[in-house]
Motif scaffolding. Structure first.
Motif, mmCIF file in Angstrom:
data_model
loop_
_atom_site.group_PDB
_atom_site.id
_atom_site.type_symbol
_atom_site.label_atom_id
_atom_site.label_comp_id
_atom_site.label_asym_id
_atom_site.label_seq_id
_atom_site.Cartn_x
_atom_site.Cartn_y
_atom_site.Cartn_z
ATOM 1 N N PHE A 45 0.794 -1.235 0.000
ATOM 2 C CA PHE A 45 0.000 0.000 0.000
ATOM 3 C C PHE A 45 0.827 1.287 0.000
ATOM 4 C CE2 PHE A 45 -2.976 -3.140 1.750
ATOM 5 C CZ PHE A 45 -4.104 -2.876 0.988
ATOM 6 N N SER A 46 2.100 1.224 0.432
ATOM 7 C CA SER A 46 2.859 2.466 0.619
ATOM 8 C C SER A 46 4.185 2.530 -0.141
ATOM 9 C CB SER A 46 3.129 2.691 2.115
ATOM 10 O OG SER A 46 1.927 2.735 2.842
ATOM 11 N N GLY A 47 4.677 1.424 -0.712
ATOM 12 C CA GLY A 47 5.872 1.474 -1.544
ATOM 13 C C GLY A 47 7.187 1.247 -0.819
ATOM 14 N N THR A 48 8.286 1.325 -1.583
ATOM 15 C CA THR A 48 9.612 0.957 -1.069
ATOM 16 C C THR A 48 10.158 1.938 -0.033
ATOM 17 O OG1 THR A 48 10.632 2.057 -2.975
ATOM 18 C CG2 THR A 48 10.277 -0.312 -3.132
ATOM 19 N N ILE A 49 9.801 3.226 -0.123
ATOM 20 C CA ILE A 49 10.314 4.189 0.854
ATOM 21 C C ILE A 49 9.785 3.854 2.256
ATOM 22 C CG2 ILE A 49 10.221 6.600 1.611
ATOM 23 C CD1 ILE A 49 10.377 7.440 -1.299
ATOM 24 N N SER A 50 8.501 3.588 2.344
ATOM 25 C CA SER A 50 7.931 3.201 3.635
ATOM 26 C C SER A 50 8.465 1.852 4.089
ATOM 27 C CB SER A 50 6.406 3.149 3.554
ATOM 28 O OG SER A 50 5.861 4.435 3.377
ATOM 29 N N MET A 51 8.697 0.932 3.139
ATOM 30 C CA MET A 51 9.286 -0.370 3.477
ATOM 31 C C MET A 51 10.673 -0.188 4.095
ATOM 32 S SD MET A 51 8.281 -2.718 0.176
ATOM 33 C CE MET A 51 9.074 -4.208 0.817
ATOM 34 N N SER A 52 11.460 0.684 3.488
ATOM 35 C CA SER A 52 12.792 0.970 4.017
ATOM 36 C C SER A 52 12.703 1.553 5.427
ATOM 37 C CB SER A 52 13.529 1.943 3.092
ATOM 38 O OG SER A 52 14.808 2.270 3.604
ATOM 39 N N GLY A 53 11.718 2.459 5.634
ATOM 40 C CA GLY A 53 11.539 3.056 6.959
ATOM 41 C C GLY A 53 11.183 2.024 8.007
ATOM 42 N N VAL A 54 10.280 1.097 7.653
ATOM 43 C CA VAL A 54 9.899 0.029 8.578
ATOM 44 C C VAL A 54 11.096 -0.876 8.872
ATOM 45 C CG1 VAL A 54 8.491 -2.057 8.846
ATOM 46 C CG2 VAL A 54 7.464 0.034 7.953
ATOM 47 N N ASN A 55 11.853 -1.222 7.833
ATOM 48 C CA ASN A 55 13.012 -2.087 8.021
ATOM 49 C C ASN A 55 14.032 -1.467 8.962
ATOM 50 O OD1 ASN A 55 15.047 -4.134 7.528
ATOM 51 N ND2 ASN A 55 16.013 -2.687 6.129
ATOM 52 N N ILE A 56 14.376 -0.211 8.739
ATOM 53 C CA ILE A 56 15.400 0.448 9.548
ATOM 54 C C ILE A 56 14.906 0.659 10.974
ATOM 55 C CG2 ILE A 56 16.701 2.602 9.831
ATOM 56 C CD1 ILE A 56 16.689 2.759 6.696
ATOM 57 N N GLY A 57 13.669 1.152 11.122
ATOM 58 C CA GLY A 57 13.132 1.368 12.464
ATOM 59 C C GLY A 57 13.003 0.082 13.251
ATOM 60 N N SER A 58 12.567 -0.986 12.576
ATOM 61 C CA SER A 58 12.394 -2.260 13.273
ATOM 62 C C SER A 58 13.739 -2.893 13.627
ATOM 63 C CB SER A 58 11.567 -3.230 12.423
ATOM 64 O OG SER A 58 12.207 -3.505 11.199
ATOM 65 N N SER A 273 17.911 -1.455 0.588
ATOM 66 C CA SER A 273 17.466 -1.487 1.987
ATOM 67 C C SER A 273 16.141 -2.223 2.114
ATOM 68 C CB SER A 273 17.325 -0.053 2.525
ATOM 69 O OG SER A 273 16.774 -0.055 3.832
ATOM 70 N N ALA A 274 15.225 -1.947 1.180
ATOM 71 C CA ALA A 274 13.937 -2.640 1.192
ATOM 72 C C ALA A 274 14.119 -4.131 0.941
ATOM 73 C CB ALA A 274 13.009 -2.041 0.134
ATOM 74 N N ALA A 275 15.047 -4.485 0.034
ATOM 75 C CA ALA A 275 15.307 -5.893 -0.272
ATOM 76 C C ALA A 275 15.846 -6.632 0.945
ATOM 77 C CB ALA A 275 16.304 -6.001 -1.422
ATOM 78 N N ILE A 276 16.778 -6.016 1.646
ATOM 79 C CA ILE A 276 17.336 -6.628 2.849
ATOM 80 C C ILE A 276 16.245 -6.792 3.904
ATOM 81 C CG2 ILE A 276 18.924 -6.269 4.776
ATOM 82 C CD1 ILE A 276 20.251 -7.170 2.222
#
Length: 450
Positions: A45-58, A273-276
């Motif tokens: 629903f939100s794309g790779t930028i948000s995915m990267s944000g979730v990955n880094i924050g988590s 970052s999103a891939a990782i």
């Protein structure tokens, strides 16, 4: 004896191990599911930028959680050994001390993280495009640390008593709540990483509160009255002596992966970052059989060692290792044959998938090694040798994993394929040290009661 307690030092080893490990495995799968739900729903629903944000924050939140889980190991081993030795008063004092200590830790860590949050995000080279999303996710999850810590403490205590079934019910509640809230906050209201973080914290809070209610109504050894929150100095000393190595070990391991995240941010930016992050979610599932079996081996061995049944503890380790390897081998084959299909579940971005396949192809060789590492370490931890486990893990994480990722990824210019090699290289080095310690016979001293 409360209905949370179960004696694992009697009966069939195979049956006891499978019956104890299965609920633990399923609960870990479910717990990973609601972590994956964040990435999956945000990706759709939100794309790779948000995915990267979730990955880094988590990644940052995971470090803090893993430190607490490591500290809980000391309480789990003590509770299991006291139960095996039929020392109920010591078990009750250990439970109260562990709960009180972790409550204080949660408050202190929350304050520190809110103060230093931005410094941490800059330190790990958060991409500028994903910075706001990562900051929002981290702020909310840090505020909710008390709920994340609470669930893990309760689960550790119950598993030490031989009960792996109730934690399964509590994490199922959290998972269902999290998925529903993700679909509403991220899918319906387009809140991105912020919505995913709010969903995670609320679901953990619901799970923890439900857990407390059930404990109070089920003759649990701790009644949650304010007067019951106390610290027994000698029990706190033993918990920290056994648990601090695990906390440091988990923290260092998570930190090494955060360094690798920073390395990936430099190599490929947001898509990498999103891939990782996606591979990390899959990996969370892939190593669960080894983790669950290793933790089950640890608890069963602790109870048996507490009861003086060393031969039964060794047999438990052998059986657990065989079961974990067979399952992990099948997962390894799945990842090697269908890497693109696995990544496409999360997002169709071609650049993200390309990076993810490179990383997954090499990293998955780790699945062939970790069953031996976790299960044999489970035997050592059950005997109280948490310091060896810490030193071994720190050496593999810092001296092997990170340098190998840098050497193959940057110096040898292999990109994410090279970064992926850091995992199996580190695990292989760890296994070699484990075999040396096993053959030395030094692990046969019961350090938990020393």
């Amino acid at each position: 004896m409360s209905n949370f307690e179960k004696n694992l030092s009697e009966g069939s080893v195979v049956r006891q191990l499978i019956m104890f490990s299965l609920p633990f495995l399923v609960s870990n799968i479910i717990q990973t599911l609601y972590s994956v739900a964040d990435m999956l729903i945000v990706g759709r629903f939100s794309g790779t930028i948000s995915m990267s944000g979730v990955n880094i924050g988590s990644q940052v939140t995971l470090i803090l959680t893993n430190i607490v889980v490591g500290l809980c190991t000391g309480g789990t081993v003590l509770i299991a050994q006291y139960l095996g030795a039929k020392k109920r008063k010591d078990m009750e004092e250990t439970t109260a001390t562990l709960m009180t200590t972790l409550l204080i830790a949660a408050v202190l860590i929350t304050i520190l993280m809110l103060v230093f949050k931005d410094k941490v995000l800059h330190l790990i080279q958060t991409p500028a495009e994903a910075y706001e999303e990562a900051s929002r996710y981290l702020t909310v999850t840090v505020i909710g640390l008390i709920f994340i810590f609470g669930y893990n403490v309760f689960s550790a205590i119950m598993r030490g008593m031989g009960d792996s079934t109730r934690p399964l019910y509590f994490v199922l509640i959290a998972c269902v709540t999290n998925v529903i809230l993700d679909l509403i906050l991220v899918g319906r209201f387009d809140m991105g990483a912020l919505g995913a973080a709010i969903a995670t914290v609320i679901s953990q809070a619901v799970s923890m509160i439900t857990c407390i209610v059930v404990m109070i109504r089920s003759d649990f050894v701790f009644d949650f009255k304010p007067s019951s929150f106390r610290i027994q100095k000698n029990k706190a000393g033993r918990i920290f002596r056994l648990g601090l190595p695990g906390a440091i070990q988990n923290g260092v391991t998570s930190f090494s992966f955060m360094i690798i995240t920073a390395l990936v941010n430099v190599i490929g930016g947001v898509s990498a970052s999103a891939a990782i992050g996606v591979v990390a979610k899959f990996n969370g599932f892939a190593i669960l059989p080894a983790i669950a079996m290793g933790a089950s081996v640890s608890t069963m061995c602790a109870q048996n060692i507490g009861a003086g049944k060393w031969d039964r503890a060794v047999r438990t380790c052998k059986i657990g290792t065989v079961i974990a390897f067979c399952i992990s081998f099948l997962i390894f084959l799945l990842a090697q044959v269908f890497p693109t299909e696995i990544l496409r579940i999360f997002n169709d971005d071609s650049e993200m998938i390309d990076y993810g396949v490179q990383y997954l192809r090499t990293f998955t060789f780790d699945y062939l090694i970790v069953p031996f590492v976790f299960c044999i370490n489970g035997l050592f931890i059950g005997a109280g040798h948490t310091t060896f486990s810490m030193v071994n893990n720190m050496l593999s994480a810092i001296i092997l994993r990170v340098p190998a990722a840098i050497l193959f990824g940057l110096v040898a210019n292999m990109g994410l394929r090279g970064v992926g090699l850091g995992g199996p290289v580190a695990s292989l080095g760890s296994l070699i040290l484990i075999i040396v310690f096993l053959m030395s016979g030094k692990w046969k001293e019961n350090r938990a009661m020393a």
